[in-house]
Motif scaffolding. Structure first.
Motif, short mmCIF file in Angstrom:
data_model
loop_
_atom_site.label_atom_id
_atom_site.label_comp_id
_atom_site.label_asym_id
_atom_site.label_seq_id
_atom_site.Cartn_x
_atom_site.Cartn_y
_atom_site.Cartn_z
N LYS A 1 0.40 -0.84 0.23
CA LYS A 1 -0.56 0.09 0.26
C LYS A 1 0.87 1.52 -0.04
CE LYS A 1 -3.77 2.55 2.68
NZ LYS A 1 -3.31 3.13 1.94
N GLY A 2 1.77 1.37 0.40
CA GLY A 2 2.86 2.43 0.92
C GLY A 2 3.70 2.48 -0.49
N LEU A 3 3.95 1.58 -0.96
CA LEU A 3 4.55 1.98 -2.60
C LEU A 3 4.21 1.98 -3.15
CD1 LEU A 3 6.41 -1.61 -2.49
CD2 LEU A 3 7.13 0.87 -2.07
N LYS A 4 2.45 1.66 -3.81
CA LYS A 4 1.15 2.40 -4.57
C LYS A 4 1.25 3.68 -4.30
CE LYS A 4 -3.51 1.00 -5.24
NZ LYS A 4 -4.06 2.17 -4.93
N ASP A 5 0.27 4.15 -2.62
CA ASP A 5 0.23 5.36 -2.86
C ASP A 5 1.59 6.15 -3.25
OD1 ASP A 5 -1.85 4.58 -1.61
OD2 ASP A 5 -1.28 4.98 0.30
N PHE A 6 3.16 5.91 -2.88
CA PHE A 6 4.33 7.20 -3.21
C PHE A 6 4.21 7.20 -5.17
CE2 PHE A 6 8.06 6.40 -5.44
CZ PHE A 6 8.99 7.56 -5.12
N ALA A 7 4.00 6.52 -5.74
CA ALA A 7 3.75 6.31 -7.04
C ALA A 7 2.45 7.31 -6.99
CB ALA A 7 3.62 5.32 -7.30
N GLU A 8 1.63 6.96 -6.74
CA GLU A 8 0.39 8.05 -7.24
C GLU A 8 0.60 9.47 -6.46
OE1 GLU A 8 -2.85 6.18 -4.92
OE2 GLU A 8 -3.24 4.53 -6.28
N SER A 9 1.51 9.68 -5.64
CA SER A 9 1.85 10.41 -4.85
C SER A 9 2.87 11.99 -6.01
CB SER A 9 2.27 10.74 -3.37
OG SER A 9 1.34 10.31 -2.41
N ILE A 10 3.41 10.91 -6.21
CA ILE A 10 4.70 11.38 -7.84
C ILE A 10 3.97 11.79 -8.50
CG2 ILE A 10 6.55 10.83 -8.71
CD1 ILE A 10 7.00 11.57 -6.11
N LYS A 11 2.86 11.03 -9.00
CA LYS A 11 2.26 11.31 -10.67
C LYS A 11 1.79 12.25 -9.97
CE LYS A 11 0.31 11.16 -14.38
NZ LYS A 11 1.10 11.00 -15.54
N GLY A 12 1.72 12.55 -9.02
CA GLY A 12 0.06 13.47 -9.05
C GLY A 12 1.34 14.83 -8.64
N PHE A 13 2.40 15.14 -8.41
CA PHE A 13 3.67 16.04 -7.90
C PHE A 13 3.30 16.23 -9.58
CE2 PHE A 13 7.54 17.88 -7.66
CZ PHE A 13 6.82 19.07 -6.96
N ASP A 14 3.61 15.49 -10.03
CA ASP A 14 4.45 15.76 -11.27
C ASP A 14 3.45 15.93 -12.84
OD1 ASP A 14 7.18 14.42 -11.00
OD2 ASP A 14 6.93 13.18 -12.22
N GLY A 15 2.19 16.24 -12.35
CA GLY A 15 1.51 16.39 -12.89
C GLY A 15 1.02 17.99 -12.46
N LYS A 16 1.28 19.01 -11.73
CA LYS A 16 0.96 20.15 -11.89
C LYS A 16 2.38 20.67 -10.98
CE LYS A 16 -2.68 17.94 -8.62
NZ LYS A 16 -2.91 18.28 -6.93
N PRO A 17 2.72 21.30 -12.79
CA PRO A 17 3.76 22.48 -12.87
C PRO A 17 3.73 23.22 -12.14
CG PRO A 17 2.15 22.05 -14.93
CD PRO A 17 1.79 20.82 -14.25
N LYS A 18 2.13 24.03 -11.28
CA LYS A 18 2.58 25.21 -10.30
C LYS A 18 3.33 24.78 -9.24
CE LYS A 18 -1.33 27.66 -13.19
NZ LYS A 18 -2.43 27.82 -12.74
N GLN A 19 2.69 23.64 -8.76
CA GLN A 19 3.16 23.59 -7.59
C GLN A 19 4.70 22.68 -7.44
OE1 GLN A 19 0.82 20.16 -5.72
NE2 GLN A 19 2.90 19.60 -4.67
#
Length: 342
Positions: A184-202
């Motif tokens: 679960k932790g590894l899955k959540d990490f990948a999702e978080s990184i994808k979310g960050f990469d997809g937000k250039p403003k952030q």
């Protein structure tokens, strides 16, 4: 006659002024060092509790994290101010220590009261310690000092650190997770990184915070400006750095900690070594799963690494951490790790 100016220190020497000392290996052992191990990315390291003979010593980890909470939570300018007060104190006056403890405790309390379902700061302190120790990376901004401000976004990276590796500045984006299982932790990490990469403003916002509200303001002006040249996303030198996403996943490893050896008068470290062997045998499975999650989200494995930290119970770690900081439990606080995680 004009005076000769001293040469500008290297980036490595500048960052060394912001690097905190670490004794993390006194409380955590390393079953697999993914950063030194040859093989294909993503790099995955496996960390575990040190043992007191046959007993995994969670209390020592809790005490260490609480001691490092000061370095994590207080920005450099405030830390330097407290240090100056201690150095200038007369007749052994230590009263400033109480104010230091209160400043740290209040920061955690204010955040916890505002966001009671997160209860995740212990993971962020752990990530700070791992970045400092294993990556030898200096903290560029004390995110906790910003989280209690109503004008600052609570959702974002858990930490931003930097180090010079191979003559190149590397910026580490930290994401911490407290979870019931490693998967679960590894899955959540990948999702978080994808979310960050997809937000250039952030992405730009994180660098803006580092440049304007980070720890760099305690450096001499010429050194600060030199480092800012790499961290300002609009500068020419900003392309001369690497960026890496680092996950710190702390999870409840009930199975291996329950696999105990009988007590005898043999090697006192055999119990810790036994656990480390069991844990290390899982490395290939965890790494394969992490790789699958990164590919699923179209992330580059070479730019991602994870430190997987096994403890007997994440819920106990979290409760003990707050208790040692002197923070009372919140009513109806969830005992499991299904609350909003770090």
């Amino acid at each position: 006659m004009s005076q000769l100016t001293e040469p500008l220190p290297s980036l490595e020497e500048i960052l060394a002024k912001l690097l905190d000392e670490s004794e993390l290996d006194s409380v955590l052992g390393c079953a697999v060092d993914g950063h030194s191990k040859d093989g294909n990315p993503p790099r995955l390291s496996l960390l575990h509790l040190r043992f007191n003979e046959d007993t995994p010593n969670l209390d020592n980890l809790v005490s260490y994290l609480c001691s490092q909470a000061m370095n994590y939570a207080l920005n450099r300018k405030r830390r330097d101010g407290f240090i100056a007060e201690l150095q200038n104190a007369k007749n052994g006056n230590l009263s400033v220590i109480q104010r230091i403890n209160k400043a740290v405790r209040d920061a955690f309390i204010e955040f916890r009261e505002a966001f009671p379902n997160r209860a995740s700061e212990v993971g962020e302190v752990l990530a700070f310690c791992i970045a400092t120790h294993y990556l030898q990376a200096s903290q560029l901004i004390a995110k906790m000092s910003l989280k209690t401000s109503p004008n600052m976004p609570v959702h974002g990276l858990d930490g931003v650190h930097a180090a010079v590796k191979g003559d190149t500045l590397t910026v580490y984006f930290l994401e911490s997770k407290l979870t019931s299982t490693a998967a679960k932790g590894l899955k959540d990490f990948a999702e978080s990184i994808k979310g960050f990469d997809g937000k250039p403003k952030q992405y730009a916002r994180e660098y803006e915070l580092v440049c304007n509200l980070g720890n760099l303001d305690t450096l001499p002006e010429n050194e600060r400006e030199h480092l800012l040249g790499y961290l300002d996303v609009y500068s020419k030198a900003s392309v001369l750095k690497r960026e890496r996403s680092v996950g710190v996943v702390c999870y409840s490893e009930e199975k291996h900690y329950s696999n105990v050896l009988p007590i005898d008068d043999g090697d006192v470290q055999k119990h810790e070594n036994h656990f480390a062997g069991l844990f290390a045998a899982d490395h290939e499975v965890h790494q394969k799963y992490l790789l699958g999650q990164l590919k699923k989200h179209e992330l580059l494995p070479g730019k991602c690494s994870v430190y997987l930290v096994a403890v007997p119970s994440v819920a106990t770690l979290r409760k003990s951490f707050y208790s040692e900081l002197g923070i009372p439990p919140i009513e109806d606080e969830q005992d499991d790790t299904n609350a909003k995680e770090a």
